[in-house]
Design an enzyme around this catalytic site. Structure first.
Site, short mmCIF file in Angstrom:
data_model
loop_
_atom_site.label_atom_id
_atom_site.label_comp_id
_atom_site.label_asym_id
_atom_site.label_seq_id
_atom_site.Cartn_x
_atom_site.Cartn_y
_atom_site.Cartn_z
N ASP A 89 0.85 -1.18 0.00
CA ASP A 89 0.00 0.00 0.00
C ASP A 89 0.89 1.24 0.00
O ASP A 89 2.11 1.15 0.09
CB ASP A 89 -0.96 -0.02 1.18
N SER A 90 0.30 2.41 -0.11
CA SER A 90 1.08 3.61 -0.37
C SER A 90 1.41 4.41 0.88
O SER A 90 2.25 5.30 0.84
CB SER A 90 0.31 4.52 -1.33
N GLY A 91 0.73 4.13 1.98
CA GLY A 91 0.84 4.95 3.18
C GLY A 91 -0.33 5.88 3.36
O GLY A 91 -0.46 6.54 4.40
N GLY A 92 -1.23 5.94 2.37
CA GLY A 92 -2.36 6.84 2.46
C GLY A 92 -3.32 6.52 3.59
O GLY A 92 -3.85 7.43 4.24
N PHE A 93 -3.53 5.23 3.86
CA PHE A 93 -4.48 4.85 4.91
C PHE A 93 -4.06 5.41 6.27
O PHE A 93 -4.91 5.69 7.12
CB PHE A 93 -4.60 3.33 4.98
N ASP A 143 -2.82 8.35 -2.18
CA ASP A 143 -4.10 9.04 -2.33
C ASP A 143 -4.36 9.85 -1.07
O ASP A 143 -3.77 9.62 -0.02
CB ASP A 143 -5.24 8.06 -2.60
N GLN A 185 -11.47 7.51 -4.84
CA GLN A 185 -11.99 8.15 -3.63
C GLN A 185 -13.32 8.81 -3.98
O GLN A 185 -13.81 8.69 -5.08
CB GLN A 185 -10.97 9.14 -3.08
N GLY A 212 -11.10 4.05 0.70
CA GLY A 212 -11.90 4.91 1.56
C GLY A 212 -13.12 4.26 2.18
O GLY A 212 -13.99 4.96 2.70
N ASP A 262 -8.14 -7.22 0.92
CA ASP A 262 -7.14 -7.45 1.96
C ASP A 262 -7.71 -7.01 3.30
O ASP A 262 -8.62 -6.17 3.36
CB ASP A 262 -5.87 -6.63 1.69
N CYS A 301 -12.16 -28.48 7.19
CA CYS A 301 -10.99 -27.67 6.87
C CYS A 301 -9.74 -28.55 6.79
O CYS A 301 -9.54 -29.44 7.62
CB CYS A 301 -10.79 -26.58 7.92
N CYS A 303 -6.59 -27.34 6.93
CA CYS A 303 -5.41 -26.68 7.47
C CYS A 303 -4.73 -27.55 8.51
O CYS A 303 -5.33 -28.47 9.07
CB CYS A 303 -5.77 -25.32 8.07
N CYS A 306 -6.57 -27.75 11.95
CA CYS A 306 -7.77 -28.60 12.03
C CYS A 306 -7.43 -30.08 11.88
O CYS A 306 -8.15 -30.94 12.39
CB CYS A 306 -8.79 -28.18 10.98
N HIS A 331 -5.44 -21.33 10.75
CA HIS A 331 -6.79 -21.73 10.34
C HIS A 331 -7.53 -20.58 9.67
O HIS A 331 -8.17 -20.76 8.61
CB HIS A 331 -7.60 -22.22 11.53
#
Length: 400
Positions: A89-93, A143, A185, A212, A262, A301, A303, A306, A331
């Site tokens: 990610d860009s750092g905007g969040f 952004d 946005q 956003g 994500d 499952c 995994c 499990c 899991h």
């Protein structure tokens, strides 16, 4: 780098996103390794689950260990021993999550490091410089992110600034082995979202993101923004809805036409002993009801957790030993990857109606237990109205 749509069902698409380090099957959930790692999980375990792509955080990696050190180590892939795809990610969040530590103007963002207290200037060009040093397959533009519930002129201003910053990011982007996604946005204003989609789609080459959201807005607004953005974007671009990780959200957004997601939710909730399950949604393994429950978390499952551990064992270590977080994290990530695999199969076979009905019936139904059932434990919860509205918008039916 390219995106191939392999099948369609309603608004949904199944596709392959070809990236330098892997072919990513979509719709896809990307686990989050903020600083190049997921707590308690090594990359080999993700490979065993057939995870093709994960997300790392530019802001945090830029502070620690620093992008110069990552570059000196041969890039993020080599440093963390991960030979599949990465999205940074860009750092905007962090404009929202660390809002008390930052200021923003036309030049960019100024952060105070939560680790050292030092100031860090992050203009669009610096964000791209850091991401190119990290070497991810997909970079995100910087952004201007504002809280989703913000109203007034700032919403339109942030949207237009994000377009201007995208143009600056494109000039700074010099590596042809890294894709860069624009980020839509516009808050909860559907007209601003459509205007932003029109402008950014002109500039997008490989994919595009819907940003956003997932910041506390009502779900009825959330799904309508996703639907409007997906409808406004061209079909050749994969659509990445940022910060989405609840299973119902993943399913609904995938069926609305989104392709990538994500969230830290699977690993964050695991720290508290909470497992994600198809039947009932969540299993709070720290509750006393599980101390003598000798079933696996999910008997379907595959995994490692499990296959080898019981609810009773995890109950005994959850919140007390790090192995408890590890077992539930394994899991939960597998659960998300398997859910998206089933979504892809439903799209491929054009059996979305059947899949959706079964998924919702299970999710809002009772949790499997080795204890005798009671009338209360067999009760099915009401499907939320926003889910029913979204399902109706897509032309499917819920008959329970």
């Amino acid at each position: 780098m390219k995106y191939d749509v392999l099948a369609r069902s309603g608004f949904a698409r199944r596709g392959n996103l070809h990236l330098p380090h892997s072919i990513v099957e979509t719709p896809v959930f990307m686990p989050v390794g903020t600083q190049g790692t997921m707590k308690g999980i090594v990359p080999e375990q993700l490979v065993a689950m057939d995870c093709r792509i994960l997300l790392c955080n530019t802001y945090h990696l830029g502070h620690r260990p620093g992008h110069e050190r990552v570059k000196a180590a041969g890039g993020l892939h080599k440093m963390m021993n991960w030979n599949r795809s990465i999205l940074t990610d860009s750092g905007g969040f962090q404009m929202v999550s660390l809002s008390k530590l930052m200021t923003v103007d036309e030049n960019g963002v100024n952060f105070e490091s939560p680790h050292t207290g030092e100031m860090m200037a992050l203009p669009p060009e610096k964000s791209i410089e850091i991401q190119q040093a990290l070497g991810a397959d997909i970079m995100m533009q910087l952004d201007h992110v504002i809280h989703v519930l913000t109203t007034g002129d700032i919403v339109k201003e942030a949207m237009h600034r994000s377009i201007r910053w995208l143009d600056r990011c494109k000039v700074a982007h010099t590596r042809d082995d890294q894709a860069m996604f624009p980020i839509l946005q516009g808050g909860l204003n559907l007209e601003l979202r459509r205007e932003c989609a029109e402008e950014m789609a002109k500039r997008a080459k490989v994919g595009i993101a819907i940003g956003g959201l997932s910041g506390g807005e009502e779900k009825d607004h959330f799904w309508r923004v996703v639907a409007a953005c997906c409808a406004a974007l061209p079909p050749h671009l994969p659509r990445y809805v940022m910060g989405v990780g609840f299973p119902v959200d993943l399913v609904i957004c995938s069926l609305l036409g989104a392709d990538m997601f994500d969230c830290v939710y699977p690993t964050r909730t695991a720290r508290f002993g909470t497992a994600m399950v198809r039947r009932g949604g969540l299993m709070q393994l720290n509750q006393n009801r599980y101390k003598e429950d000798f079933l696996p978390i999910d008997d379907k499952c595959e995994c490692n957790t499990c296959k080898n551990y019981t609810r009773a064992y995890i109950h005994s270590v959850a919140g007390k030993e790090t192995v408890g977080c590890h077992l539930v994290s394994v899991h939960n990530i597998k659960h998300q990857l398997d859910l998206m695999r089933d979504v892809r199969q439903a799209i491929q076979s054009d059996s979305v109606q059947q899949f959706l009905r079964q998924f919702l019936f299970d999710y809002y139904g009772p949790i499997q237990s080795d204890k005798p059932s009671t009338q209360e434990s067999e009760k099915i919860r009401e499907v939320p109205q926003w889910v029913r509205d979204a399902v109706d918008h897509m032309g499917y039916k819920i008959d329970f």
